[in-house]
Design an enzyme around this catalytic site. Sequence first.
Site, PDB file in Angstrom:
ATOM      1  N   HIS A   1      37.196  31.061  42.030  1.00 37.89           N
ATOM      2  CA  HIS A   1      36.525  32.319  41.267  1.00 37.89           C
ATOM      3  C   HIS A   1      37.567  33.523  41.207  1.00 37.89           C
ATOM      4  CE1 HIS A   1      36.332  33.967  45.278  1.00 37.89           C
ATOM      5  NE2 HIS A   1      35.711  33.040  45.643  1.00 37.89           N
TER       6      HIS A   1
ATOM      7  N   HIS B   1      39.900  34.481  44.145  1.00 36.33           N
ATOM      8  CA  HIS B   1      41.363  33.729  44.132  1.00 36.33           C
ATOM      9  C   HIS B   1      42.135  34.100  43.124  1.00 36.33           C
ATOM     10  CE1 HIS B   1      38.047  30.503  45.650  1.00 36.33           C
ATOM     11  NE2 HIS B   1      38.487  31.463  46.704  1.00 36.33           N
TER      12      HIS B   1
ATOM     13  N   CYS C   1      29.334  29.895  63.102  1.00 36.22           N
ATOM     14  CA  CYS C   1      28.995  29.654  61.530  1.00 36.22           C
ATOM     15  C   CYS C   1      29.987  29.209  60.593  1.00 36.22           C
ATOM     16  CB  CYS C   1      28.796  31.384  60.974  1.00 36.22           C
ATOM     17  SG  CYS C   1      28.603  31.158  59.308  1.00 36.22           S
TER      18      CYS C   1
ATOM     19  N   CYS D   1      31.658  30.954  57.685  1.00 35.42           N
ATOM     20  CA  CYS D   1      32.666  31.941  58.268  1.00 35.42           C
ATOM     21  C   CYS D   1      33.686  31.373  58.950  1.00 35.42           C
ATOM     22  CB  CYS D   1      32.042  32.777  59.108  1.00 35.42           C
ATOM     23  SG  CYS D   1      30.851  34.020  58.453  1.00 35.42           S
TER      24      CYS D   1
ATOM     25  N   CYS E   1      23.516  33.716  60.774  1.00 34.66           N
ATOM     26  CA  CYS E   1      24.643  34.680  60.551  1.00 34.66           C
ATOM     27  C   CYS E   1      24.249  35.797  59.762  1.00 34.66           C
ATOM     28  CB  CYS E   1      25.927  33.664  59.879  1.00 34.66           C
ATOM     29  SG  CYS E   1      27.171  34.858  59.167  1.00 34.66           S
TER      30      CYS E   1
ATOM     31  N   HIS F   1      26.151  35.387  56.071  1.00 34.00           N
ATOM     32  CA  HIS F   1      25.766  34.321  54.918  1.00 34.00           C
ATOM     33  C   HIS F   1      24.143  33.929  55.138  1.00 34.00           C
ATOM     34  CE1 HIS F   1      29.952  33.419  55.310  1.00 34.00           C
ATOM     35  NE2 HIS F   1      30.011  32.993  54.103  1.00 34.00           N
TER      36      HIS F   1
ATOM     37  N   LYS G   1      26.248  33.515  44.276  1.00 33.65           N
ATOM     38  CA  LYS G   1      25.698  32.563  43.277  1.00 33.65           C
ATOM     39  C   LYS G   1      23.981  32.991  43.291  1.00 33.65           C
ATOM     40  CE  LYS G   1      27.821  28.250  44.212  1.00 33.65           C
ATOM     41  NZ  LYS G   1      27.957  27.733  45.489  1.00 33.65           N
TER      42      LYS G   1
HETATM   43  N1  MSP Z   1      40.772  29.735  53.920  1.00 29.57           N
HETATM   44  C1  MSP Z   1      40.555  30.813  54.163  1.00 29.57           C
HETATM   45  C2  MSP Z   1      42.043  31.754  54.273  1.00 29.57           C
HETATM   46  C3  MSP Z   1      43.090  31.174  55.253  1.00 29.57           C
HETATM   47  S1  MSP Z   1      44.373  31.928  55.029  1.00 29.57           S
HETATM   48  C4  MSP Z   1      45.384  31.215  56.354  1.00 29.57           C
HETATM   49  C5  MSP Z   1      39.711  31.831  53.308  1.00 29.57           C
HETATM   50  N2  MSP Z   1      39.469  31.126  52.050  1.00 29.57           N
HETATM   51  S2  MSP Z   1      38.534  31.862  50.830  1.00 29.57           S
HETATM   52  O1  MSP Z   1      38.593  30.719  49.937  1.00 29.57           O
HETATM   53  O2  MSP Z   1      37.308  32.309  51.279  1.00 29.57           O
HETATM   54  O3  MSP Z   1      39.291  32.844  50.205  1.00 29.57           O
HETATM   55  C6  MSP Z   1      39.138  34.434  50.550  1.00 29.57           C
HETATM   56  C7  MSP Z   1      40.129  35.088  49.783  1.00 29.57           C
HETATM   57  O4  MSP Z   1      39.706  35.114  48.616  1.00 29.57           O
HETATM   58  C8  MSP Z   1      39.864  36.503  50.251  1.00 29.57           C
HETATM   59  O5  MSP Z   1      40.566  36.740  51.320  1.00 29.57           O
HETATM   60  C9  MSP Z   1      40.363  37.260  48.824  1.00 29.57           C
HETATM   61  O6  MSP Z   1      41.846  37.102  48.835  1.00 29.57           O
HETATM   62  C10 MSP Z   1      39.898  36.456  47.690  1.00 29.57           C
HETATM   63  N3  MSP Z   1      38.525  36.985  47.388  1.00 29.57           N
HETATM   64  C11 MSP Z   1      37.290  36.405  47.653  1.00 29.57           C
HETATM   65  N4  MSP Z   1      36.295  37.078  47.093  1.00 29.57           N
HETATM   66  C12 MSP Z   1      36.663  38.046  46.524  1.00 29.57           C
HETATM   67  C13 MSP Z   1      36.354  39.187  45.779  1.00 29.57           C
HETATM   68  N5  MSP Z   1      35.039  39.093  45.287  1.00 29.57           N
HETATM   69  N6  MSP Z   1      37.137  40.019  45.276  1.00 29.57           N
HETATM   70  C14 MSP Z   1      38.575  40.062  45.634  1.00 29.57           C
HETATM   71  N7  MSP Z   1      39.040  38.954  46.226  1.00 29.57           N
HETATM   72  C15 MSP Z   1      38.327  38.181  47.071  1.00 29.57           C
HETATM   73  O7  MSP Z   1      39.295  32.840  53.660  1.00 29.57           O
END
Ligand code: MSP
Length: 676
Positions: A18, A21, A137, A140, A160, A163, A320
């Site tokens: 999304h 990322h 959780c 999380c 949690c 979520h 979602k």
């Molecule tokens: N797998 C763990 C990270 C492990 S690192 C050793 C994780 N993954 S995640 O798929 O949930 O990705 C989280 C990251 O996605 C956030 O830290 C951020 O970088 C990015 N974002 C997720 N939602 C976001 C927004 N709405 N806005 C900006 N970035 C966000 O956590």
Amino acid sequence: MNTFYITTPIYYANSLPHLGHLYTTTVSDVVHRYKKQRGFETFFLTGTDEHGINIQRAAEDNKRTPQEQVDFVAGELKKMFADFRLDEAGGGYDIFMRTTNEFHYEGVQVFWKQMAENSTPKGNSTIYKDFYKAWFCAPCAEFKTETEYEIREGEEIPRCLVHEKPLDRVEEESYFFRLSDYSEILLEKIEQNENLIRPESRRNEIISFIKGGLQDLSISREKKNVSWGIPVPGDKDHVMYVWVDALSNYLTAIGFGNKTQENIGWEKFWQNAHHFVGKDILRFHTVYWFSFLIAAGIELPKTVFAHGMWLDGDGRKMGKTLGNIIKPQVLHELFQTDGLRYFLLREMSFGRDGKFSYENLIERANADLAKGLGNLSSRTLSMITKYRDGLVPDGTIHEENFIYAKRAGVSPDEQELVSVLESTREEFIREFDDFNFGSGLEAVWKVIARIDKTITESAPWNLIKDEDQEETLNAVLYRATETLRWLCVLLHPVMPESTKNIYAQIGLDDDISKLDPAQLKWGDLKPGTKIGETAPVFPRLDQNKIMKAIEEKQEEENEAAKAAENNYISIDDFFKVELKVGEVLECESVPKSEKLLECKVDLGEEDPRQILAGMAQHYSPEDMVGKKIVVVSNLKPRKMMGMESQGMICAASVGEDDKPVLATFLEDVPNGARLK
Ligand code: MSP
């Protein structure tokens, strides 16, 4: 050469990519390109976090094996990164790290052992085994304490607070990391170095979290409860807590604890490591990660920078339930990548939350790019074509012509502009070095506005008509073009393709990705340079058209979702199944099988197909021969009782014993005709 190591979080391989990322990876990519230009030897990591109960469950939900699940998401993410030229081929990341890599297993085990071998700052064993009872959780990937969950009326299982999903009860043996022994050393390191955790507001949050007291951390799960993980060294009944596994990727990817990546030279990059993460996972990247590193005797990274979250245009969290998720695919189809990159960096102040709306994106792209930089470039270069035969003129104004220049509102003193540009360059570098991208860009846009103003006010289209103004016109054109060259170099990390494009239009062909903005010298653009072919770089976006296209896509998706809910399939899905008329030419029972008949079926192809059918209990071989039947002709061939079946015969399945009743035809039909 100085090194620079930049990482994004590795993203969970449980759901589709999304905007979040895309965002962190884009910002990291900008920094990566910027540092390369500045002469650093860089390494840029992104990738996927592929273990844990969360992934295991996603796999179950999607009827995949965990490996299939992670392969699928890693594939989707790679596709998205390629779309936005964030991949290796596009000049982006150096590694797409996956925690299911063999070398990662090796490296993490070395890391765990290294932590276990050392004692804590208070002289205790770092890792110990105990019994654990807690609420966990899965989304999380974190154990929750009383303040982090709620028990709703009429429910027994707490939910949690993040979520709102019911938690898992964990009551099992676990390895613990003695986090409680690390508070003092963590505080010391964080307080000593103000760049270690940024921005300051987040740093303060972490400091107060540590001051609130740290509890030991469970860092393993029993394999019988969570099977999808990396084994704890020396204990095959336990797998590592996913965050131990995930955080260590930053080291194993560059060669820590394994031979495969060894040649990258982890120590050389680690000494200047920078983690970019969302604020949602800052605690893991500081409190936990720093303690693990201290335990393993490894230096801390230079910075962990927590950026904010993108919210929707109304300031609500994207998700979602609200249906306000921004899909990278839509952005890719409807917008130019460089425009989007510019927007992401300019619109959100790095470290704070930002609002994302298509309207804002369109507005910025039109105002700053189409009308701003794009217009500056096309008007300047087309005037050179028109007024100076496509050759960059000499911009010198001789003293005797000062008077005319002044009359046209053009300063005879070129140095005024040069010093503005130089100080803009200093400001840009200062801001980008400090990860304040928005301010760096703002400074550059002030210069664009200034040059635009000079052009508009001096009106070259009038100057051309006046012989006395020849040098004034030359100066206006030279200054605008030379400024444009500077802008290309400065903005290259943010808009790699468009700046390359403009640079080529100016008539220059050196590799802009290797030009250090600090080395830019006014006057390096030689008069007489033949400008290249000119074309608009940033299209003007039609808001109505784009918004309509977005709405249509949304509708399509809603319909697809509704259809999925009703178990409908689309006509395209149906057409994936190739049903054809076949005629059974021969049929025999399969030896040693009670059920199988081996049929030779004519599907109108050159050779008849061998198809096995489980009908022997209800049809004799003689019954079958001569029958016109329905065959699934594009089913993957498979082996049964050592024989290959090249299709499937359709039959209704009737009654309790599933008696097959062949599907056939009332009229004569040619073999091979398709059913639709
Ligand atoms: N797998 C763990 C990270 C492990 S690192 C050793 C994780 N993954 S995640 O798929 O949930 O990705 C989280 C990251 O996605 C956030 O830290 C951020 O970088 C990015 N974002 C997720 N939602 C976001 C927004 N709405 N806005 C900006 N970035 C966000 O956590």
